[in-house]
Write a protein that holds these residues in place. Sequence first.
Motif, PDB file in Angstrom:
ATOM      1  N   SER A 193     -12.444  -0.153   5.765  1.00 25.64           N
ATOM      2  CA  SER A 193     -10.984  -0.015   5.772  1.00 25.64           C
ATOM      3  C   SER A 193     -10.505   0.731   4.532  1.00 25.64           C
ATOM      4  O   SER A 193     -11.308   1.378   3.856  1.00 25.64           O
ATOM      5  CB  SER A 193     -10.364  -1.418   5.838  1.00 25.64           C
ATOM      6  N   VAL A 194      -9.212   0.626   4.260  1.00 27.62           N
ATOM      7  CA  VAL A 194      -8.629   1.286   3.084  1.00 27.62           C
ATOM      8  C   VAL A 194      -7.977   0.217   2.211  1.00 27.62           C
ATOM      9  O   VAL A 194      -8.000  -0.958   2.546  1.00 27.62           O
ATOM     10  CB  VAL A 194      -7.597   2.357   3.489  1.00 27.62           C
ATOM     11  N   ALA A 195      -7.357   0.682   1.097  1.00 28.41           N
ATOM     12  CA  ALA A 195      -6.844  -0.294   0.136  1.00 28.41           C
ATOM     13  C   ALA A 195      -5.477  -0.873   0.500  1.00 28.41           C
ATOM     14  O   ALA A 195      -4.913  -1.599  -0.279  1.00 28.41           O
ATOM     15  CB  ALA A 195      -6.768   0.348  -1.248  1.00 28.41           C
ATOM     16  N   ALA A 196      -4.952  -0.535   1.625  1.00 32.60           N
ATOM     17  CA  ALA A 196      -3.618  -1.001   2.083  1.00 32.60           C
ATOM     18  C   ALA A 196      -2.476  -0.490   1.202  1.00 32.60           C
ATOM     19  O   ALA A 196      -1.509   0.046   1.701  1.00 32.60           O
ATOM     20  CB  ALA A 196      -3.543  -2.501   2.237  1.00 32.60           C
ATOM     21  N   GLU A 197      -2.607  -0.655  -0.125  1.00 35.92           N
ATOM     22  CA  GLU A 197      -1.623  -0.003  -0.997  1.00 35.92           C
ATOM     23  C   GLU A 197      -2.196   1.368  -1.305  1.00 35.92           C
ATOM     24  O   GLU A 197      -3.241   1.464  -1.944  1.00 35.92           O
ATOM     25  CB  GLU A 197      -1.420  -0.748  -2.321  1.00 35.92           C
ATOM     26  N   PRO A 198      -1.507   2.450  -0.848  1.00 36.04           N
ATOM     27  CA  PRO A 198      -2.073   3.789  -1.062  1.00 36.04           C
ATOM     28  C   PRO A 198      -2.356   4.026  -2.542  1.00 36.04           C
ATOM     29  O   PRO A 198      -1.558   3.627  -3.391  1.00 36.04           O
ATOM     30  CB  PRO A 198      -0.966   4.730  -0.573  1.00 36.04           C
ATOM     31  N   THR A 199      -3.543   4.654  -2.838  1.00 34.14           N
ATOM     32  CA  THR A 199      -3.921   4.866  -4.240  1.00 34.14           C
ATOM     33  C   THR A 199      -3.155   6.035  -4.853  1.00 34.14           C
ATOM     34  O   THR A 199      -3.036   6.131  -6.054  1.00 34.14           O
ATOM     35  CB  THR A 199      -5.431   5.139  -4.363  1.00 34.14           C
ATOM     36  N   ALA A 200      -2.640   6.953  -4.008  1.00 30.34           N
ATOM     37  CA  ALA A 200      -1.910   8.097  -4.577  1.00 30.34           C
ATOM     38  C   ALA A 200      -0.447   8.006  -4.181  1.00 30.34           C
ATOM     39  O   ALA A 200      -0.115   7.781  -3.022  1.00 30.34           O
ATOM     40  CB  ALA A 200      -2.499   9.392  -4.041  1.00 30.34           C
ATOM     41  N   VAL A 236      -1.496   4.260   8.732  1.00 29.25           N
ATOM     42  CA  VAL A 236      -0.832   2.963   8.865  1.00 29.25           C
ATOM     43  C   VAL A 236      -0.479   2.416   7.472  1.00 29.25           C
ATOM     44  O   VAL A 236       0.634   1.943   7.244  1.00 29.25           O
ATOM     45  CB  VAL A 236      -1.752   1.986   9.635  1.00 29.25           C
ATOM     46  N   ALA A 237      -1.432   2.522   6.544  1.00 26.07           N
ATOM     47  CA  ALA A 237      -1.185   1.988   5.191  1.00 26.07           C
ATOM     48  C   ALA A 237      -0.020   2.700   4.521  1.00 26.07           C
ATOM     49  O   ALA A 237       0.720   2.104   3.742  1.00 26.07           O
ATOM     50  CB  ALA A 237      -2.441   2.118   4.346  1.00 26.07           C
ATOM     51  N   ALA A 238       0.124   4.003   4.833  1.00 26.18           N
ATOM     52  CA  ALA A 238       1.173   4.786   4.159  1.00 26.18           C
ATOM     53  C   ALA A 238       2.574   4.456   4.686  1.00 26.18           C
ATOM     54  O   ALA A 238       3.567   4.724   4.025  1.00 26.18           O
ATOM     55  CB  ALA A 238       0.905   6.276   4.337  1.00 26.18           C
ATOM     56  N   ARG A 239       2.665   3.852   5.895  1.00 29.21           N
ATOM     57  CA  ARG A 239       3.985   3.689   6.520  1.00 29.21           C
ATOM     58  C   ARG A 239       4.657   2.379   6.100  1.00 29.21           C
ATOM     59  O   ARG A 239       4.787   1.447   6.898  1.00 29.21           O
ATOM     60  CB  ARG A 239       3.856   3.762   8.041  1.00 29.21           C
TER      61      ARG A 239
END
Length: 739
Positions: free
Chosen positions: A507-514, A649-652
């Motif tokens: 998955s990804v970090a849910a809170e965007p890193t950038a 999804v994380a970015a929205r």
Amino acid sequence: MRLLFRLFAATSLVTILVMGGFAYLEVREERARLEEDLQRRATLIAEAVREAAEPLVARGARSGFERVLKRFGGADRGVALYDQFGSLIDATLDIKPYLGPLSPLVTNAIRDNAPQRRVSQVDGSTVWVHVSPLQRDDRPIGAVAVLLDAEHLESRQLSVWRQTGVRIGLLILLFTGLAWMLVRWTVTRPLARMAEWTKQLRGGHPVQPPPEADVSLFGPLAKEVTGLARTLARTRIVAEQEARLRLSGESIWTEERLKQFARMRFGDQAIFVVSNREPLSHVREGKEIRLQQPASGLVTALEPIMLACGGVWVAHGSGSADREVGDRVGLPVDDPAYTLRRVWLSADEEKGYYYGFANEGLWPLCHIVHERPQFRADDWEHYRAVNAKFAQALVDEMEGVDAPVVLVQDYHFALLPQMIKRLRPDARVALFWHIPWPNSEAFGICPWQEDILLGMLGADLVGFHTQFHCNNFLETVERAIEGRVEWDDFRVIRGQHTTHVQPFPISVAAEPTAAPEGDRNSVRARLGIDEMLVGLGVERVDYTKGLPERMRAIRRFFERWPEYRRRAVFIQVASPSRTSIPRYQALQKEIQDLVNEINEAIGERGWRPIVYRERHHDRAEVAALYRAADLCMVTSLHDGMNLVAKEFVAARDDDDGVLVLSRFTGASRDLRDALVVNPYDVEGMAEAIRIAFEMDPSERRRRMARMRSHVRERNIYRWAGLLLAELAPMPRGVTVGAE
Ligand code: F6P
């Protein structure tokens, strides 16, 4: 103001000293030159007078002197004649009354029988006085004095000093002004901005550092402040997140939780990650070296883990300026949390191992996309050699570390687990396979399938994205090599060694890193798409991603629902990938042609249905596009997971936007609120686009909120936590594959 005064005082002092010194030298030289000139003229005149007067004086004549004086006297010069006792015989009229003060000079000339000269004041004017003895048989019999106007000696000197004064004044003004502007532009203003920026950060606003924080000028200071700010911002986010979770009683995996968990299980021991792709490349652009984050799901997923746990990341140094920078780099550059250890490969090694065996062999072998794998013995040899090279680099890094934890990534390193275990039996090794694993018949066509399986089974833990891929792998093992597959526990036992095989959906970090480059509205305004419906695609140019299929679906959408023409636009971010492989070059061309064809056929004046952006995009740019889009299309023909879907999804954080997702991605099992499509079904995809654009806003929000909560809970920290939790209790010290 005080600064201005200091600048003024300093420049004045320096200018006066330098210019004054030069002026003094100039005056001295000029005076010497003028005196020499006067001396030369006076000597000539004295010689001429001497010639005419000597015979007269010698014979004691009483007349004849006026003629001599008349001939050699003049408006700018006077002549006087003396007898042997220094008494005046005669002189030109204008100087006669003022000759008194010259007597000592005349007496000296007669006494010493040698010429005398000096500058004197006569009647208030400056004159050059030259006295020569008159001689007979070399004995003095009188003297002749020549007086030349030397007024210009003083005036010339004065004028040089005056000019110097003016120059000094101008230079002081100029230098002070310049220094003032320079200090303001390059020091005061940037420092004020940095101060403002630090203030904002303290206030909790995560803002980008000001561009003036010129590292070449402020050097370590700017770097330190940037690092400090970054640490502050991250610590704040982590703390806020923890506090929020504590309040809501949720037990979500966070960066902090992973950090604590890793510390509990492994103490302060570093974690070792190995991947082909490095998390950051140094790329030469003219005279500059630029930092580039690769377009890689693997990097997106693993970087947060390294930020949380620290350690060493061993990867291929593939950036054009990597070697200039070095093989050990602290990352992130401005606030290092872990070390990147670069391994250098020759062009042949890269060609055989990366382009050849990994990407023309294993890549199409594992993806069901009807692309025939290429297996070449040469490539295989390079693949083995490069795996061995990485094993050695890793063993060097692990020196002195007891029971190190090693996370090997992907199909580039199938042989690495076994190699590591042979060199370091105490290491705990996990291999995560980021791409699908095909069924046993499909994998069986690989001429080196046994070596690959044995290499992988050197690991204590082998992970895939889905249970389906785990099953395929276990079946392949069962059919291809000797060993016991225990289906109840999903493990393979060979001799003393056990390999556990489990799914870990990445998955990804849910809170965007950038932080995105601007908010939704400003991005849309910048792209000139304020009023448009926007579809987005973000991919490496790869034949597994279903790009031509997607383009055809877009065309079909506009053909079937022409009312969307001029109202909708599709932005395709396409990162060039593996461009040395002919199949990838052909694909690049195919997509470009297709986009042009569609834009020509469907496009109208001032509107193109597809905006194709084929270049590298950094994370902030992509994050901004995710937020600007109304829908995001992921149409892979086959994909282990696909992190673009989860990143979108994380970015929205506005809970808006629709995800159109291929059913052949691992992500479609996690993101059930996406509009799931079959990428081979062009009509179905076109229909999904229409449904996405027409979806009721409340429905959109409900779906997005559910997907966001899934990504939030099943984030990359959880992925790493579960993987490490499995790996921690694994027994150590069993030598693998020492047949
Ligand atoms: O998806 C497989 C994978 O290796 C990823 O792990 C990685 O993000 C992606 O392909 C990038 O490929 P490459 O490193 O060859 O550009």
